[in-house]
Structures are given as structure tokens and as C-alpha cells.
Motif scaffolding. Structure first.
Motif, short mmCIF file in Angstrom:
data_model
loop_
_atom_site.label_atom_id
_atom_site.label_comp_id
_atom_site.label_asym_id
_atom_site.label_seq_id
_atom_site.Cartn_x
_atom_site.Cartn_y
_atom_site.Cartn_z
N HIS A 19 0.81 -1.22 0.00
CA HIS A 19 0.00 0.00 0.00
C HIS A 19 0.84 1.27 0.00
N ILE A 20 2.14 1.15 0.21
CA ILE A 20 3.02 2.33 0.23
C ILE A 20 3.39 2.71 -1.20
N THR A 21 3.18 3.97 -1.54
CA THR A 21 3.46 4.44 -2.90
C THR A 21 4.85 5.06 -3.00
N LYS A 22 5.31 5.16 -4.22
CA LYS A 22 6.62 5.78 -4.45
C LYS A 22 6.60 7.25 -4.05
N THR A 23 5.49 7.91 -4.29
CA THR A 23 5.36 9.32 -3.92
C THR A 23 5.53 9.50 -2.42
N GLN A 24 4.91 8.64 -1.63
CA GLN A 24 5.02 8.71 -0.18
C GLN A 24 6.45 8.42 0.28
N LEU A 25 7.06 7.45 -0.35
CA LEU A 25 8.42 7.07 0.01
C LEU A 25 9.40 8.21 -0.27
N LEU A 26 9.27 8.80 -1.46
CA LEU A 26 10.18 9.89 -1.83
C LEU A 26 9.94 11.13 -0.98
N ALA A 27 8.71 11.32 -0.52
CA ALA A 27 8.41 12.48 0.32
C ALA A 27 9.25 12.45 1.59
N LEU A 28 9.45 11.26 2.14
CA LEU A 28 10.28 11.14 3.34
C LEU A 28 11.76 11.20 2.99
N LEU A 29 12.17 10.52 1.94
CA LEU A 29 13.58 10.54 1.54
C LEU A 29 14.05 11.95 1.19
N HIS A 30 13.16 12.76 0.65
CA HIS A 30 13.52 14.11 0.23
C HIS A 30 13.28 15.16 1.32
N VAL A 183 9.69 2.30 9.79
CA VAL A 183 8.77 2.61 10.89
C VAL A 183 8.22 4.03 10.73
N GLU A 184 9.10 4.98 10.43
CA GLU A 184 8.67 6.37 10.26
C GLU A 184 7.80 6.52 9.01
N LEU A 185 8.15 5.82 7.96
CA LEU A 185 7.36 5.88 6.72
C LEU A 185 5.94 5.37 6.95
N GLU A 186 5.81 4.23 7.63
CA GLU A 186 4.49 3.67 7.89
C GLU A 186 3.69 4.56 8.83
N ARG A 187 4.36 5.20 9.78
CA ARG A 187 3.67 6.15 10.67
C ARG A 187 3.14 7.32 9.85
N MET A 188 3.96 7.83 8.95
CA MET A 188 3.58 8.97 8.12
C MET A 188 2.41 8.61 7.19
N VAL A 189 2.47 7.42 6.60
CA VAL A 189 1.41 6.96 5.70
C VAL A 189 0.10 6.79 6.46
N GLU A 190 0.16 6.22 7.66
CA GLU A 190 -1.04 6.03 8.46
C GLU A 190 -1.64 7.37 8.88
N GLU A 191 -0.78 8.31 9.24
CA GLU A 191 -1.25 9.64 9.61
C GLU A 191 -1.94 10.32 8.43
N GLU A 192 -1.38 10.14 7.26
CA GLU A 192 -1.98 10.68 6.04
C GLU A 192 -3.34 10.04 5.77
N ARG A 193 -3.45 8.72 5.99
CA ARG A 193 -4.71 8.01 5.77
C ARG A 193 -5.78 8.50 6.74
#
Length: 224
Positions: A19-30, A183-193
Motif C-alpha cells: 500500500h506504500i506508494t513511491k510518492t510517499q516514500l520519496l516524500a520522506l527521503l527528500h 517505521v517512520e514511513l508507515e507512521r507517516m502513511v497512516e497519519e496521512e490516511r
């Protein structure tokens, strides 16, 4: 490379949930501040003036320099204060272990850059005692419906005296950072959801409020 120096390379591969998208992943990496905050031994990070980028990258190998030059693509450089005290160094992924901690100060000051790319990020660090590192984060696609893969590769160069300590801790350090990132990515994605769900519910509530032709809310009363 000088015969007094040596280098080591490490790699981690992390399979992300579908369920994690590339856009979400790059948002954290960047997000440099968020990425630096993931490292528990970093006490503070401060963005340096744009002019620092030119000096910083003058010491970087050509293959790791930014793909273009000019003020419009200046890569930010950060001044880092890192702790090497026992409570943070032990298990914190630092290379300063064993007898090395006896002659290294409690705080280490160095510079690092975080260069966003279309499929990830490149981090370069110039640290004391001749320690230099290049870490490349890269997002790759798996089969359709199976999600993404995050590859993290790093190369660390230092004088040979320190390389033994670096090799004993660097793999664990990279794996820990990769795990903390997820862990941080999944937290961020859940918060967004959750935010999207709350906004949707609010829209539904607004649609249920009856209004008259003048746009005013109508009070609805039950009729006996």
C-alpha cells in the motif's frame, strides 16, 4: 586512494508493504530534517549557507557530484553535531567503539549533504579523522501488486587504523537506519490516511446539513 586508507561497502534491501506508494516514500527521503532526525546519535543539524555547497562538493568524487551546477540546483549542506557518549554510541550504529572511544571527544562535528534524486537520495558525509561516506537510497519496483523495494548501499573510506572498527558496526548501523526509516514511513502513511478519512467524514457531515435557497442552515424538527 592513498595506501594509508581503506574502504568498505554495505548494502541493505527492504521490501515495503504494497500500500506504500513511491510518492510517499520519496516524500520522506527528500525531507532532510526528517531523515537526519532518524539517526539517534545526531544531537543537532543546521543548514549551512548555499556557498558551503561549492566547497563541500569540491572534495567529492566526480561520479557523486550533483548532475548539474548553478544556484538553481545547489545541494544543501548541513553541519552535524553527533554524540559519541557510551549511552548513545553503544547500539546506536556508530563506528566509535572499543578503545577508539577513549581518544574521540563526546561530540563530533562534521558536514553532510542530502541530494534528492528521481528514484531516491544520495547522502555524502565528510567526518573527522578522514572518514568519508557515500550512501545511496534507491526505490525499485517489484512485480505489479507486490509493492516497492528500497535499496540502501554505502561506501565508507577511512584510514586503515579505523577501518576495523567501522567494519564491525556499519552493517548493523545501516540495517537499523533502514528499519527506522520504514517505521517512520508507515507512521507517516497512516497519519496521512487518518487525515484523509477525517476530511471525508467532515464532507459527509456538511452534505447532510439541509439548507434553504438562501444558503442558511434549516432547523429540522420532528412533527407529531
Amino acid at each position: 586512494m592513498s595506501f594509508l586508507n581503506a574502504s568498505t561497502e554495505v548494502k541493505t534491501t527492504t521490501i515495503l508493504k504494497p500500500h506504500i506508494t513511491k510518492t510517499q516514500l520519496l516524500a520522506l527521503l527528500h525531507n532532510p530534517s526528517a531523515m537526519l532526525s532518524l539517526n539517534p546519535i545526531i544531537k543537532s543539524h543546521t543548514a549551512l549557507p548555499a556557498s558551503s555547497s561549492t566547497v563541500f562538493f569540491s572534495r567529492v568524487a566526480p561520479e557523486n557530484k550533483p548532475p548539474a551546477t548553478g544556484p538553481e540546483v545547489t545541494i544543501p549542506v548541513y553541519a552535524i553535531v553527533e554524540s559519541s557518549t557510551p549511552e548513545t554510541a553503544e547500539g546506536g550504529g556508530t563506528w566509535r567503539g572499543g578503545w577508539a572511544k577513549k581518544f574521540i571527544p563526546e561530540e563530533i562535528h562534521y558536514e553532510t549533504s542530502m541530494q534528492p534524486t528521481s528514484d531516491g537520495m544520495v547522502t555524502i558525509t565528510h567526518a573527522p579523522m578522514g572518514v568519508h561516506s557515500v550512501t545511496k537510497w534507491k526505490v525499485k519496483d517489484r512485480k505489479e501488486g507486490e509493492g516497492l523495494v528500497l535499496e540502501k548501499t554505502g561506501k565508507v573510506t577511512s584510514n586503515r587504523m579505523l577501518m576495523g572498527f567501522i567494519k564491525t558496526t556499519i552493517q548493523g548501523s545501516y540495517e537499523k537506519l533502514a528499519n527506522d526509516f520504514v517505521v517512520e514511513l508507515e507512521r507517516m502513511v497512516e497519519e496521512e490516511r487518518v487525515k484523509k478519512e477525517e476530511a471525508k467524514q467532515e464532507e459527509v457531515k456538511e452534505e447532510k446539513v439541509p439548507v434553504n435557497v438562501e444558503g442558511n442552515e434549516v432547523k429540522v424538527e420532528a412533527v407529531a
